[in-house]
Design a protein around this motif. Structure first.
Motif, short mmCIF file in Angstrom:
data_model
loop_
_atom_site.label_atom_id
_atom_site.label_comp_id
_atom_site.label_asym_id
_atom_site.label_seq_id
_atom_site.Cartn_x
_atom_site.Cartn_y
_atom_site.Cartn_z
N THR A 105 -8.26 -1.49 6.46
CA THR A 105 -8.21 -0.05 6.20
C THR A 105 -8.87 0.29 4.87
N GLN A 106 -8.75 -0.62 3.88
CA GLN A 106 -9.37 -0.36 2.58
C GLN A 106 -10.89 -0.34 2.67
N VAL A 107 -11.47 -1.17 3.56
CA VAL A 107 -12.93 -1.20 3.69
C VAL A 107 -13.42 -0.22 4.75
N GLY A 108 -12.49 0.53 5.36
CA GLY A 108 -12.88 1.58 6.29
C GLY A 108 -13.11 1.16 7.72
N SER A 109 -12.62 -0.02 8.11
CA SER A 109 -12.82 -0.46 9.50
C SER A 109 -12.06 0.43 10.47
N TRP A 110 -10.85 0.85 10.10
CA TRP A 110 -10.07 1.80 10.89
C TRP A 110 -9.06 2.46 9.98
N THR A 111 -8.38 3.47 10.48
CA THR A 111 -7.42 4.22 9.67
C THR A 111 -6.16 4.52 10.48
N TYR A 112 -5.07 4.75 9.74
CA TYR A 112 -3.83 5.25 10.32
C TYR A 112 -3.65 6.68 9.81
N PRO A 113 -3.99 7.66 10.64
CA PRO A 113 -4.13 9.04 10.13
C PRO A 113 -2.83 9.78 9.87
N ASP A 114 -1.71 9.35 10.43
CA ASP A 114 -0.47 10.12 10.33
C ASP A 114 0.33 9.75 9.07
N PHE A 115 1.25 10.64 8.72
CA PHE A 115 2.14 10.40 7.60
C PHE A 115 3.26 9.45 8.00
N GLY A 116 3.73 8.66 7.03
CA GLY A 116 4.88 7.79 7.27
C GLY A 116 5.49 7.37 5.95
N TYR A 117 6.80 7.34 5.89
CA TYR A 117 7.48 6.89 4.67
C TYR A 117 7.30 5.40 4.45
N THR A 118 7.12 4.66 5.54
CA THR A 118 7.03 3.21 5.44
C THR A 118 5.58 2.72 5.47
N LYS A 119 4.68 3.54 5.00
CA LYS A 119 3.29 3.12 4.83
C LYS A 119 3.13 2.46 3.46
N LEU A 120 2.47 1.32 3.45
CA LEU A 120 2.22 0.58 2.23
C LEU A 120 0.72 0.33 2.13
N PHE A 121 0.10 0.81 1.05
CA PHE A 121 -1.35 0.70 0.90
C PHE A 121 -2.08 1.38 2.06
N GLY A 122 -1.49 2.45 2.59
CA GLY A 122 -2.12 3.20 3.67
C GLY A 122 -1.88 2.63 5.05
N VAL A 123 -1.07 1.56 5.15
CA VAL A 123 -0.83 0.91 6.44
C VAL A 123 0.66 0.96 6.76
N PRO A 124 1.05 1.46 7.93
CA PRO A 124 2.47 1.46 8.30
C PRO A 124 2.98 0.04 8.52
N LEU A 125 4.19 -0.22 8.10
CA LEU A 125 4.75 -1.57 8.20
C LEU A 125 4.88 -2.04 9.64
N PHE A 126 4.97 -1.12 10.59
CA PHE A 126 5.13 -1.55 11.98
C PHE A 126 3.89 -2.27 12.48
N SER A 127 2.73 -2.06 11.83
CA SER A 127 1.47 -2.59 12.35
C SER A 127 1.49 -4.12 12.46
N GLY A 128 2.22 -4.78 11.55
CA GLY A 128 2.29 -6.24 11.62
C GLY A 128 2.92 -6.74 12.90
N PHE A 129 3.77 -5.90 13.51
CA PHE A 129 4.42 -6.31 14.75
C PHE A 129 3.44 -6.37 15.91
N MET A 130 2.30 -5.71 15.80
CA MET A 130 1.29 -5.82 16.86
C MET A 130 0.74 -7.25 16.90
N TYR A 131 0.62 -7.88 15.75
CA TYR A 131 0.19 -9.27 15.70
C TYR A 131 1.35 -10.19 16.08
N ALA A 132 2.57 -9.85 15.61
CA ALA A 132 3.74 -10.65 15.97
C ALA A 132 3.95 -10.67 17.47
N ALA A 133 3.58 -9.58 18.15
CA ALA A 133 3.75 -9.50 19.61
C ALA A 133 2.93 -10.57 20.32
N ILE A 134 1.76 -10.91 19.74
CA ILE A 134 0.92 -11.95 20.35
C ILE A 134 1.63 -13.30 20.25
#
Length: 277
Positions: A105-134
Motif C-alpha cells: 500500500t505504501q508503494v501504491g500497488s493497491w489501497t484500502y479506501p474505507d475508514f477503520g479504527y483498526t487500520k495501521l499504516f493505512g492497512v486494516p488489521l483484518f487483511s492479514g487473515f486473508m493470508y492466514a486463510a491460505i
C-alpha cells in the motif's frame, strides 16, 4: 457439530461402487473435502461479501471484519478444529501477510479506501487473515485428504526458494521482478514431487506443482470478488471495477509455495513428507 461430518469424510474403509460411478463419487467427495478445508476462508470471505460497506451497528466495515476473523479463529481453536501449533503457523502467515500489505500500500500497488479504527499504516488489521486463510486451508486439507508428499526437495532448498519468493514481492519495485526466474527454480525443485491424496477410499496422485497452480487460481478468483466488493482496490479499479490482471495468478501460486513450505515444517505434517536422500 462438524465431528460427524469429519469422521465420515476421513473414513477410509473400502466402498463397493460400480466402475462407472466411482469417478463421479470420488469427485463429489473431493469437492466436499475441499469445501470443508476452506472453512476459515469460506466463512471469512462470506462475511467480507455480506458486510455492508457502511459496517454494522456503527462499527466500520474493516473493524467488523477483524472481529469476525478473530471469532472464527477462536471458535476453530476451542473446538479443536486446529491445534495450538497450527494456530501459531497461521499467526505467522498473518504477520508475514500484513507486513507485505503495509509495504504494497505504501508503494501504491493497491489501497484500502474505507475508514477503520483498526487500520495501521493505512492497512486494516483484518487483511492479514486473508493470508492466514491460505495456511488454514492447507492445514485442513492435509488432514481431510490424508495428504502425503513424495520426493519433496531438501528442506533448506525449499526454505531458500520460499524466502526468495517473499523477498521478490518487496524488491521487484527497486531491482526488477525476478518472478519467472524463481518460478523456473521452483519448477526444477518440485518437478518430481507428487502429492498423494485420498478423495474417498483409494489413493490418487497428482504433481504438487499442479496443486500450487490450482490453489493460486482460486485465490485469484477470490481476489476478484474482494475487489468487486470494494474491500480493496488496485489503481486501475479506482474509476470502475475491472478484472484483476491474470499475472496475479502467478504471484498467488508462488505465495502458495511459500505457505506450503511453512506448513510442511509442522511436526505432524513433516512426518508425512518424504525427502529422498
Amino acid at each position: 457439530m462438524l465431528a460427524p461430518l469429519d469422521a465420515h469424510l476421513t473414513d477410509a474403509r473400502p466402498r463397493q461402487l460400480r466402475p462407472v460411478l466411482r469417478p463421479l463419487v470420488e469427485f463429489l467427495y473431493f469437492g466436499i473435502k475441499e469445501a470443508r478445508a476452506c472453512l476459515f476462508a469460506g466463512l471469512f470471505f462470506l462475511a467480507m461479501f455480506c458486510m455492508p460497506r457502511a459496517g454494522l451497528f456503527g462499527i466500520p466495515r474493516y473493524d467488523a471484519l477483524l472481529v469476525v476473523a478473530l471469532a472464527i479463529q477462536a471458535w476453530m481453536l476451542v473446538t479443536r478444529l486446529e491445534t495450538w501449533d497450527e494456530v501459531k503457523a497461521i499467526g505467522l502467515f498473518h504477520v508475514v501477510g500484513f507486513a507485505l500489505e503495509v509495504f504494497k500500500t505504501q508503494v501504491g500497488s493497491w489501497t484500502y479506501p474505507d475508514f477503520g479504527y483498526t487500520k495501521l499504516f493505512g492497512v486494516p488489521l483484518f487483511s492479514g487473515f486473508m493470508y492466514a486463510a491460505i495456511g488454514s486451508y492447507i492445514i485442513q486439507a492435509w488432514r481431510l485428504l490424508d495428504l502425503r508428499i513424495r520426493h519433496h526437495p531438501p528442506y533448506p532448498m525449499a526454505a531458500a526458494i520460499a524466502i526468495l519468493i517473499y523477498v521478490n514481492f518487496w524488491t521487484h519495485h527497486y531491482i526488477g521482478d525476478y518472478r519467472w526466474y524463481l518460478a523456473a527454480c521452483a519448477l526444477g525443485l518440485y518437478a518430481r514431487t507428487t502429492v498423494i491424496f485420498r478423495p474417498l477410499d483409494r489413493d490418487r496422485r497428482m504433481p504438487l506443482l499442479l496443486g500450487f497452480m490450482l490453489t493460486g487460481f482460486f485465490i485469484w478468483v477470490a481476489e476478484n470478488l474482494g475487489t468487486f466488493m470494494g474491500v480493496w482496490r488496485y489503481p486501475n479499479q479506482l474509476g470502475a471495477w475491472s478484472v484483476v490482471h491474470v499475472s496475479k495468478w502467478s504471484a498467488w501460486s508462488l505465495l502458495v509455495i511459500m505457505t506450503f513450505t511453512i506448513v510442511a515444517n509442522l511436526k505432524h505434517v513433516k512426518a508425512r513428507v518424504h525427502v529422498p536422500e
